[in-house]
Design a protein around this motif. Structure first.
Motif, PDB file in Angstrom:
ATOM      1  N   PRO A  27     -19.738 -29.769   8.571  1.00 43.81           N
ATOM      2  CA  PRO A  27     -19.510 -30.575   9.764  1.00 43.81           C
ATOM      3  C   PRO A  27     -19.763 -29.762  11.034  1.00 43.81           C
ATOM      4  N   ALA A  28     -20.159 -30.427  12.093  1.00 40.70           N
ATOM      5  CA  ALA A  28     -20.479 -29.751  13.351  1.00 40.70           C
ATOM      6  C   ALA A  28     -19.302 -28.933  13.875  1.00 40.70           C
ATOM      7  N   GLN A  29     -18.080 -29.352  13.590  1.00 41.82           N
ATOM      8  CA  GLN A  29     -16.905 -28.650  14.107  1.00 41.82           C
ATOM      9  C   GLN A  29     -16.431 -27.525  13.188  1.00 41.82           C
TER      10      GLN A  29
ATOM     11  N   LYS B 196     -14.878 -21.401  22.474  1.00 42.90           N
ATOM     12  CA  LYS B 196     -15.187 -22.768  22.905  1.00 42.90           C
ATOM     13  C   LYS B 196     -15.152 -23.723  21.714  1.00 42.90           C
ATOM     14  N   ALA B 197     -15.722 -23.306  20.599  1.00 46.15           N
ATOM     15  CA  ALA B 197     -15.722 -24.160  19.405  1.00 46.15           C
ATOM     16  C   ALA B 197     -14.297 -24.425  18.930  1.00 46.15           C
ATOM     17  N   ALA B 198     -13.456 -23.397  18.959  1.00 42.59           N
ATOM     18  CA  ALA B 198     -12.063 -23.561  18.527  1.00 42.59           C
ATOM     19  C   ALA B 198     -11.303 -24.488  19.466  1.00 42.59           C
ATOM     20  N   ILE B 199     -11.524 -24.336  20.766  1.00 41.53           N
ATOM     21  CA  ILE B 199     -10.850 -25.206  21.737  1.00 41.53           C
ATOM     22  C   ILE B 199     -11.287 -26.650  21.537  1.00 41.53           C
ATOM     23  N   ARG B 200     -12.582 -26.857  21.382  1.00 41.92           N
ATOM     24  CA  ARG B 200     -13.072 -28.220  21.130  1.00 41.92           C
ATOM     25  C   ARG B 200     -12.448 -28.795  19.866  1.00 41.92           C
TER      26      ARG B 200
END
Length: 104
Positions: free
Chosen positions: A20-22, A94-98
Motif C-alpha cells: 500500500p502507498a502508506q 512526512k510519511a509517518a505523519i501522513r
C-alpha cells in the motif's frame, strides 16, 4: 523450496506482494512513533493515530504539513528530535505523519 524462499527473502531478492502507498509511513509509525502516538497511550499528550481533528489543529499551528515535519525533525515539547531515531529522514517523517493523520 522453503529454504530457497528464505534465502531470497533474506537477500531482499524475493518480490513482495503489492505494498500500500502508506506502507513506509506505517512501518515508521510501528517501529518508532507508536511509543507515544498509539491510541492506548494516555500518558502522553502527543496526537494519537487517526485523531484527524487533533492532527489538523497541530498542522494549522505548525503552518502545514512541512511545519509538522520540521517540528518532528527538531523535536517539540517532550518529543525528541526525529522521535529519538536520528537516522530517520524528512521523507520518512512526512510519511509517518501522513499515516498517523489518516489511519483509522
Amino acid at each position: 523450496m522453503r529454504l530457497a524462499r528464505a534465502l531470497l527473502a533474506a537477500c531482499g531478492l524475493l518480490a513482495s506482494t503489492a505494498v500500500p502507498a502508506q506502507q513506509p509511513g506505517r512501518t515508521v509509525y510501528e517501529s518508532v512513533c507508536i511509543a507515544c502516538h498509539a491510541v492506548e497511550n494516555v500518558m502522553v499528550s502527543a496526537p494519537k493515530l487517526g485523531a484527524r481533528k487533533e492532527w489538523q489543529e497541530r498542522m494549522q499551528r505548525a503552518g502545514g504539513l512541512d511545519g509538522l515535519v520540521r517540528n518532528a525533525a527538531k523535536g517539540v515539547g517532550a518529543m525528541p528530535a526525529r522521535g529519538g531515531q536520528a537516522d530517520l529522514d524528512d521523507a520518512q517523517l512526512k510519511a509517518a505523519i501522513r499515516y498517523m493523520m489518516q489511519a483509522d
